[in-house]
Design an enzyme around this catalytic site. Structure first.
Site: not given
Length: 699
Positions: A552, A667
């Protein structure tokens, strides 16, 4: 030609009119925009081809199969201690194992849980639900109605995306409520006000989302009422980040309100009065409302606050009376002390602190003479303290202590005296392992801590294959926790694993984070690279044995490190990353992060982003390490186009890379335990191959 036309059409649709370039300019500046079409035919064909090519390499490594078996054994172990939420006399747990891959939501009485019973009541079997409904459901949490907690708002995601459906569930009948509260798939937030009323922020139709894709309107929704007829209580601008509802239970009723994010760090906190009007709390924009107890709001300050003739410092936790007339400081930071977490019950407040990154916990008991009184809870020192759950009615807390080679010990805290109730199993052999803390000197002279985990003989024998993990953003601290898979798959085999505490994180409070915001961000990358060089100077590793890993925002850190210092690293694991920093704000939730990174459309902020953006700074004539990109098609937070485009550009330049995109996973790049184990095995097999780890020979 079909591929290019698809890219142009999608690019035009993905940009707002205010920011759109001409199609000719778009094509000229970025020939790989077609890879931003998440489910596009050409894009997925490219993804599948890269998956097939890369998996053939990674799964053929001798370490892959044993690592996959070990990761599966850890993630699905029946010996894991269930982590629970305490409420209404029950301990609730969500559990996944080899038989419950998607998982089961279950409970038992608190008394039985503390007695280590294994007689769980299954409330909801997500595997069965997915099979019955033909959906790839991923369990994403619940909000249950006090005081008996038998009615719950259950959130279910398709494939692990942030967008999810919400459905009302009745625990007593083990069924979804016919005609109950239900929201279609969206990035929603919903919370109880009473048995027949909820506050909801969701996609109410055209024009009701912000540019970041989050709700901008909050409504009061009554049972039996059409969602379209719910009463609006707050509305934000489309250029803001979000508005979400919240509520606190005070033992008798709910207090509701609205959390409005103008930017990722600038907030307005509102409380609903008896007429359901949103009244703003007198807080600075950089503050977080973290709880409600005994009539006081509990607030974390991210900037100074002027109130009643006093100044309250950045990083403090304060209690403010409901009448908003008086303030008491609960915690005031120092250079080394920062707030980690805050939890409240109807009568108590518990705050965990980082004291030079080591954990502490303070309990503030019900007010006497109008003042809170805080006392330290006597937990072990020198490790990570985790506040797992706090009963909203009784104030009972379950907390954990751990360090990199010591698994969690669980404690029940009903006053100030912790009682050990369980211990997690050891998933790797820590005999002979060492945990050492060092400091590197960054480019501005600041000392940056990092923690090394390795076998003693590994460190004594000289440089070794090393994975350096980093994040550096959003005030998220990276703590020296017990790493079961890192310990088993990597350190046991003779590798070195390193956690870094670079700026941008929250290890030393808001100032540590704010030191690396926007155009100051290069210091984060300097910190990380300084640690790499420090380890090489100490003889822990060499450039040919050093790999780095992050996901991320940490994936951005990896991309920047690769293009800035390709000479320093041998392997780079780039997970669910941001890499195109000139278009990140046009993709999915990217617009919400302008407060962290800066605005590519702001002529004062764009030059720095141009300087550090990995995608734009990749060069055809530079020799880079062979990176491993991993991402997820279902990630609706960080767009998979970042990883796709960077990898495709490397392909265009004839550079080597490996790439794996999970078609599901959200995610976290994994939607269930099987996928999580595979991702971990691929990750560590990659580093074993790139860095020369040979400890798998005995397998």
């Amino acid at each position: 030609m079909k591929r290019l036309l698809t890219g142009v059409a999608f690019a035009a649709l993905s940009m707002t009119a205010a920011h759109a370039q001409s199609e000719v300019d778009v094509m000229k500046n970025d020939p790989f925009l077609w890879l931003e079409e998440v489910q596009g035919e050409w894009a997925l064909d490219w993804v599948r081809a890269q998956n097939e090519r890369s998996l053939a390499v990674l799964e053929a490594h001798p370490a892959y199969e044993p690592m996959l078996s070990e990761a599966n054994a850890i993630l699905t172990s029946d010996d894991r201690v269930p982590s629970v939420s305490l409420r209404g006399g029950y301990a609730y747990n969500f559990w996944q194992d080899k038989d419950a891959v998607r998982g089961v939501w279950r409970r038992m009485s608190q008394k039985d849980y503390l007695a280590k019973s294994d007689d769980w009541e299954v409330i909801l079997d997500v595997d069965k639900l997915a099979e019955d409904e033909g959906e790839n459901w991923v369990f994403a949490g619940t909000d249950c109605l006090a005081p008996d907690y038998s009615r719950c708002l259950v959130t279910l995601s398709r494939g692990g995306s942030d967008a999810a459906v919400v459905r009302e569930y009745d625990i007593d009948s083990r069924s979804f409520v016919d005609g109950g509260f239900e929201l279609p798939e969206a990035k929603s937030s919903v919370t109880w006000l009473d048995a027949d009323t909820v506050l909801v922020g969701t996609d109410f139709g055209e024009g009701t989302l912000t540019d970041s894709g989050y709700p901008r309107i909050v409504k009061v929704w009554k049972r039996g009422q059409d969602l379209a007829d719910a009463t609006q209580v707050y509305e934000a601008a489309t250029t803001d980040i979000w508005t979400y509802p919240y509520s606190f239970w005070d033992g008798e009723s709910y207090t509701g309100g609205v959390f409005h994010g103008e930017t990722f760090y600038d907030y307005n906190w509102m409380v609903l009065n008896e007429d359901m009007e949103a009244v703003r709390l007198p807080l600075p924009k950089k503050a977080s409302l973290s709880g409600f107890s005994s009539g006081d709001f509990v607030i974390e300050l991210k900037e100074p606050m002027e109130f009643g003739g006093e100044t309250y410092t950045t990083g403090s936790v304060i209690a403010m009376g409901r009448a908003m007339e008086e303030v008491q400081v609960l915690v005031e930071p120092t250079r080394e002390i920062a707030v980690q977490s805050v939890a409240t019950s109807k009568d108590d407040i518990v705050i965990t602190l980082l004291d030079d990154i080591a954990g502490r916990m303070i309990r503030f008991e019900e007010r006497r003479n109008g003042k809170w009184r805080g006392r330290d809870i006597r937990l072990p020192e020198g490790g990570v303290i985790g506040l797992r759950t706090m009963d909203p009615s009784t104030g009972a807390v379950i907390a954990t202590y751990e360090n990199p080679i010591t698994p969690d010990t669980f404690y029940l805290i009903e006053n100030r005296r912790p009682k050990e109730i369980d211990r997690s199993p050891a998933f790797f052999d820590a005999e002979g392992m060492m945990v050492k803390r060092y400091e590197a000197t960054s480019s501005d002279g600041t000392k940056i801590p990092y923690t090394v985990i390795a076998l003693k003989e590994t460190l004594e024998n000289g440089p070794a294959p090393t994975i350096q993990y980093g994040y550096g953003g959003f005030e998220i601290p990276i703590l020296p926790s017990y790493g079961a898979t890192a310990g088993k798959l990597w350190v046991e085999r003779g590798g070195v694993y390193v956690n870094t505490n670079i700026r941008g994180g929250g290890e030393y409070g808001p100032a540590w984070h704010q030191a690396g915001l926007k155009g100051k961000r290069q210091i984060i990358y300097d910190d990380f690279q300084a640690i790499s060089e420090d380890m090489i100077e100490r003889g822990i590793t060499t450039k040919e044995q050093l790999g780095i890993l992050g996901g991320s925002n940490g994936g951005l850190l990896m991309g920047v490190s690769m293009v800035q210092r390709p000479d320093l690293y041998k392997g780079i694991g780039i997970g669910v990353p941001l890499l195109d920093m000139l278009r990140y704000d046009k993709l999915l939730a990217g617009a919400s992060w302008v407060g962290e990174y800066g605005d590519p459309d702001n002529p004062e902020e764009r030059p720095f982003l141009e300087k550090i953006s990995p995608y734009q700074n990749l060069k055809a004539d530079v020799e880079y390490p062979r990176p491993f990109f991993f991402t997820s098609t279902k990630d609706d937070r960080v767009h998979p186009g970042h990883a796709r485009k960077m990898a495709r550009l490397m392909e265009e330049y004839g550079q080597e890379f490996l790439y794996y995109e999970n078609i599901e996973g959200g995610h976290g790049a994994a939607a269930n335990l099987d996928q999580a184990a595979r991702r971990l095995a691929l990750q560590y097999a990659y580093f074993a191959g790139e860095l020369g780890l040979i400890g798998y020979d005995e397998e």
